[in-house]
Design an enzyme around this catalytic site. Structure first.
Site, PDB file in Angstrom:
ATOM      1  N   LYS A   1      -3.948   5.789  18.302  1.00 13.06           N
ATOM      2  CA  LYS A   1      -3.944   7.054  17.858  1.00 13.06           C
ATOM      3  C   LYS A   1      -5.046   7.326  16.721  1.00 13.06           C
ATOM      4  O   LYS A   1      -5.562   8.193  16.332  1.00 13.06           O
ATOM      5  CB  LYS A   1      -2.683   7.482  17.157  1.00 13.06           C
ATOM      6  CG  LYS A   1      -1.796   6.724  16.043  1.00 13.06           C
ATOM      7  CD  LYS A   1      -2.332   6.926  14.682  1.00 13.06           C
ATOM      8  CE  LYS A   1      -1.557   6.158  13.702  1.00 13.06           C
ATOM      9  NZ  LYS A   1      -0.436   6.805  13.173  1.00 13.06           N
TER      10      LYS A   1
ATOM     11  N   PHE B   1      -5.819  -8.254   7.907  1.00  7.94           N
ATOM     12  CA  PHE B   1      -5.328  -9.261   6.925  1.00  7.94           C
ATOM     13  C   PHE B   1      -4.250 -10.294   7.504  1.00  7.94           C
ATOM     14  O   PHE B   1      -3.661 -11.043   6.882  1.00  7.94           O
ATOM     15  CB  PHE B   1      -4.974  -8.733   5.774  1.00  7.94           C
ATOM     16  CG  PHE B   1      -6.010  -7.983   5.000  1.00  7.94           C
ATOM     17  CD1 PHE B   1      -7.470  -8.468   4.891  1.00  7.94           C
ATOM     18  CD2 PHE B   1      -5.656  -6.560   4.326  1.00  7.94           C
ATOM     19  CE1 PHE B   1      -8.036  -7.629   4.486  1.00  7.94           C
ATOM     20  CE2 PHE B   1      -6.450  -6.090   3.674  1.00  7.94           C
ATOM     21  CZ  PHE B   1      -7.933  -6.408   3.837  1.00  7.94           C
TER      22      PHE B   1
ATOM     23  N   TRP C   1       2.160   3.073   2.394  1.00 13.36           N
ATOM     24  CA  TRP C   1       2.851   3.057   3.770  1.00 13.36           C
ATOM     25  C   TRP C   1       3.865   1.815   3.218  1.00 13.36           C
ATOM     26  O   TRP C   1       5.128   1.915   3.365  1.00 13.36           O
ATOM     27  CB  TRP C   1       2.262   2.792   4.974  1.00 13.36           C
ATOM     28  CG  TRP C   1       3.182   3.109   6.063  1.00 13.36           C
ATOM     29  CD1 TRP C   1       3.113   2.212   7.246  1.00 13.36           C
ATOM     30  CD2 TRP C   1       4.402   4.057   6.391  1.00 13.36           C
ATOM     31  NE1 TRP C   1       4.095   2.647   8.024  1.00 13.36           N
ATOM     32  CE2 TRP C   1       4.797   3.551   7.524  1.00 13.36           C
ATOM     33  CE3 TRP C   1       4.768   4.888   5.560  1.00 13.36           C
ATOM     34  CZ2 TRP C   1       5.845   4.500   8.183  1.00 13.36           C
ATOM     35  CZ3 TRP C   1       5.912   5.754   6.005  1.00 13.36           C
ATOM     36  CH2 TRP C   1       6.434   5.453   7.332  1.00 13.36           C
TER      37      TRP C   1
ATOM     38  N   PHE D   1      -0.268  -7.928  -3.256  1.00 10.51           N
ATOM     39  CA  PHE D   1      -1.307  -8.407  -3.458  1.00 10.51           C
ATOM     40  C   PHE D   1      -1.774  -8.291  -5.048  1.00 10.51           C
ATOM     41  O   PHE D   1      -1.971  -7.009  -5.436  1.00 10.51           O
ATOM     42  CB  PHE D   1      -2.601  -7.917  -2.641  1.00 10.51           C
ATOM     43  CG  PHE D   1      -3.823  -8.663  -2.844  1.00 10.51           C
ATOM     44  CD1 PHE D   1      -4.152 -10.078  -2.380  1.00 10.51           C
ATOM     45  CD2 PHE D   1      -4.573  -8.016  -3.659  1.00 10.51           C
ATOM     46  CE1 PHE D   1      -5.151 -10.460  -2.651  1.00 10.51           C
ATOM     47  CE2 PHE D   1      -5.933  -8.604  -3.713  1.00 10.51           C
ATOM     48  CZ  PHE D   1      -6.156  -9.721  -3.460  1.00 10.51           C
TER      49      PHE D   1
ATOM     50  N   GLY E   1       0.823  -1.074   0.026  1.00  8.10           N
ATOM     51  CA  GLY E   1      -0.138  -0.063   0.045  1.00  8.10           C
ATOM     52  C   GLY E   1       0.843   1.192  -0.018  1.00  8.10           C
ATOM     53  O   GLY E   1       2.047   1.155  -0.268  1.00  8.10           O
TER      54      GLY E   1
ATOM     55  N   GLN F   1      -7.972   2.100   9.416  1.00  4.86           N
ATOM     56  CA  GLN F   1      -7.575   1.356  10.476  1.00  4.86           C
ATOM     57  C   GLN F   1      -8.365   1.640  11.629  1.00  4.86           C
ATOM     58  O   GLN F   1      -8.834   1.075  12.701  1.00  4.86           O
ATOM     59  CB  GLN F   1      -6.044   1.273  10.891  1.00  4.86           C
ATOM     60  CG  GLN F   1      -5.193   0.669   9.783  1.00  4.86           C
ATOM     61  CD  GLN F   1      -5.707  -0.931   9.707  1.00  4.86           C
ATOM     62  OE1 GLN F   1      -5.185  -1.592  10.515  1.00  4.86           O
ATOM     63  NE2 GLN F   1      -6.143  -1.293   8.485  1.00  4.86           N
TER      64      GLN F   1
ATOM     65  N   ARG G   1      -5.476   9.574   6.888  1.00  2.00           N
ATOM     66  CA  ARG G   1      -6.725   8.841   6.703  1.00  2.00           C
ATOM     67  C   ARG G   1      -7.819   8.781   7.224  1.00  2.00           C
ATOM     68  O   ARG G   1      -9.070   8.744   7.079  1.00  2.00           O
ATOM     69  CB  ARG G   1      -6.468   7.596   5.802  1.00  2.00           C
ATOM     70  CG  ARG G   1      -6.055   6.470   6.449  1.00  2.00           C
ATOM     71  CD  ARG G   1      -5.822   5.131   5.760  1.00  2.00           C
ATOM     72  NE  ARG G   1      -4.419   5.131   5.126  1.00  2.00           N
ATOM     73  CZ  ARG G   1      -3.806   4.162   4.479  1.00  2.00           C
ATOM     74  NH1 ARG G   1      -4.554   2.803   4.682  1.00  2.00           N
ATOM     75  NH2 ARG G   1      -2.606   4.136   3.878  1.00  2.00           N
TER      76      ARG G   1
ATOM     77  N   LYS H   1      -0.679  -1.161  12.301  1.00  2.00           N
ATOM     78  CA  LYS H   1      -1.282  -0.178  13.083  1.00  2.00           C
ATOM     79  C   LYS H   1      -2.772  -0.657  13.521  1.00  2.00           C
ATOM     80  O   LYS H   1      -3.945  -0.779  13.282  1.00  2.00           O
ATOM     81  CB  LYS H   1      -1.927   1.082  12.799  1.00  2.00           C
ATOM     82  CG  LYS H   1      -0.492   1.728  11.861  1.00  2.00           C
ATOM     83  CD  LYS H   1       0.367   2.191  12.914  1.00  2.00           C
ATOM     84  CE  LYS H   1       1.459   3.161  12.335  1.00  2.00           C
ATOM     85  NZ  LYS H   1       2.282   2.583  11.415  1.00  2.00           N
TER      86      LYS H   1
ATOM     87  N   ALA I   1       2.466   8.696   5.050  1.00  2.00           N
ATOM     88  CA  ALA I   1       3.443   8.108   4.038  1.00  2.00           C
ATOM     89  C   ALA I   1       3.673   9.105   2.744  1.00  2.00           C
ATOM     90  O   ALA I   1       4.890   8.815   2.278  1.00  2.00           O
ATOM     91  CB  ALA I   1       2.580   7.008   3.305  1.00  2.00           C
TER      92      ALA I   1
END
Length: 381
Positions: A238, A122, A38, A66, A36, A332, A303, A145, A178
């Protein structure tokens, strides 16, 4: 020579002096699990260091991807040919020594250091595929995270990785958006890594100096500490705080309200840490990038705050906002909020965490966001 060029030159000289020489003549092999924004950013960071420290790190950095198609091409093909992750980290050139691999076992089989950087929900599936198939002498770093939560308690994802794969795992977290790190805007991070009990000796195994050499860049400064629990919890909790910060931002309540959310969130984060992990160090939350600095950055532009803000502005669910905003990536905070609430409720201590409780009720029970100040005030009576 520009200031950044001079900084690069000095950093390279220092890195060369502290470079560990493996007496077996085998540089450490690196794999990043996850691609992704990050994951791709961390792969970029470590691949740059691998190029500069060839006696310490193998020149090829593998990155598990993936597999999916983008405009009729496989994403691994795009990364390996064009050296860009056009879906998750567009307009950032990746080092040509990153090799994207779609098979998770092939990517990790011979790695000496495995860096996990995927959405935490995941992780169980990934570990099930890797169990018994990684180098038993490997070490790992979790950039995830989240927490592994059950009704009986919570487990650090780094510990979960250790239990499932039988390899020691540290944690990386900090005030690291990121896109900024990927574009080499200066920042700092915290890596928690204790010397493993089965440490095989300097030069033969991964110690704190190896970890620093792997991640430290002129634009990405690394502090290595021992508090794995504190760094891991900061990185997870966080995101819950950022969801609430997004609510008040979307409601137009201003910076004072957001600061109040951040202060209360920090207090609840530290309380949670000491409740479930007695060896956590309070200074991790107040002195390190992984603590208060990460809260500030995440609540400013990550995000999770974006999803919370969108929920408030458009009166939609968190998962609708996630779908609209994140291009297939995960928020997350939505998952961690639920996990933390369920754990605290099972322990009958949820009322000691009014911000965490209210954030859950807003996301999952339809509680009006406007009630947030009332709930926080009532908890102080």
């Amino acid at each position: 020579m520009t200031a950044m060029d001079r900084l690069d030159h000095v950093s390279n000289q220092l890195a060369a002096k502290r470079q560990k020489k493996n007496p077996e003549g085998k540089p450490f092999r690196i794999t990043v699990v996850g691609s992704g924004n990050w994951g791709s950013t961390i792969a970029k960071v470590v691949a740059e260091n691998a190029k500069e420290l060839p006696e310490e790190f193998h020149q090829i950095v593998k990155m598990w991807v993936f597999e999916e198609e983008v405009d009729g091409r496989k994403l691994t093909e795009i990364i390996n040919t064009d050296h860009e992750n056009v879906k998750y980290l567009p307009d950032v050139k990746l080092p040509d020594n990153i090799v994207a691999i779609p098979d998770i076992v092939d990517a990790c089989a011979d790695a000496d250091i495995i860096i996990f950087n995927i959405p935490h929900q995941f992780l169980p599936k990934i570990l099930a595929q890797l169990k018994g198939k990684v180098n038993p002498k490997a070490r790992a770093i979790s950039c995830l995270k989240g927490l592994e939560v059950t009704k009986d308690g919570c487990k650090l994802l780094s510990n979960y990785i250790t239990e499932e794969l039988g390899i020691y795992c540290g944690a990386l977290s900090g005030a690291n958006l990121a896109p900024e790190v990927a574009r080499q805007k200066w920042s700092e991070t915290t890596v928690a890594y204790r010397i493993p009990q089965d440490f095989r000796g300097e030069g033969k195994d991964v110690d704190q100096s190896v970890i620093r050499n792997l991640f430290h860049r002129p634009y990405f400064h690394v502090r290595v500490i021992d508090d794995v629990a504190g760094v891991s919890l900061s990185g997870a909790l966080k995101n819950v705080i950022a969801m609430a910060a997004g609510f008040v931002e979307g409601l137009g309540w201003g910076d004072n309200a957001k600061s109040a959310v951040m202060r209360i969130g920090l207090v609840e984060m530290i309380k949670f840490a000491h409740m479930f992990f007695e060896d956590c160090q309070s200074t991790t939350f107040t002195h390190e990038s992984a603590g208060v600095a990460d809260i500030i950055t995440t609540c400013a532009g990550g995000r999770n705050v974006r999803v919370g803000r969108y929920m408030a502005e458009h009166k939609v669910s968190g998962f609708e906002a996630e779908k609209v905003l994140l291009n297939g990536q995960s928020c997350q905070g939505l998952h961690t909020t639920r996990e933390v609430y369920e754990l605290l409720a099972a322990k009958n201590v949820i009322d000691e965490f009014p911000l965490f409780k209210a954030t859950y009720q807003i996301i999952y029970e339809g509680l009006p966001m406007e009630k947030l100040p009332e709930l926080l005030e009532a908890s102080e009576d």
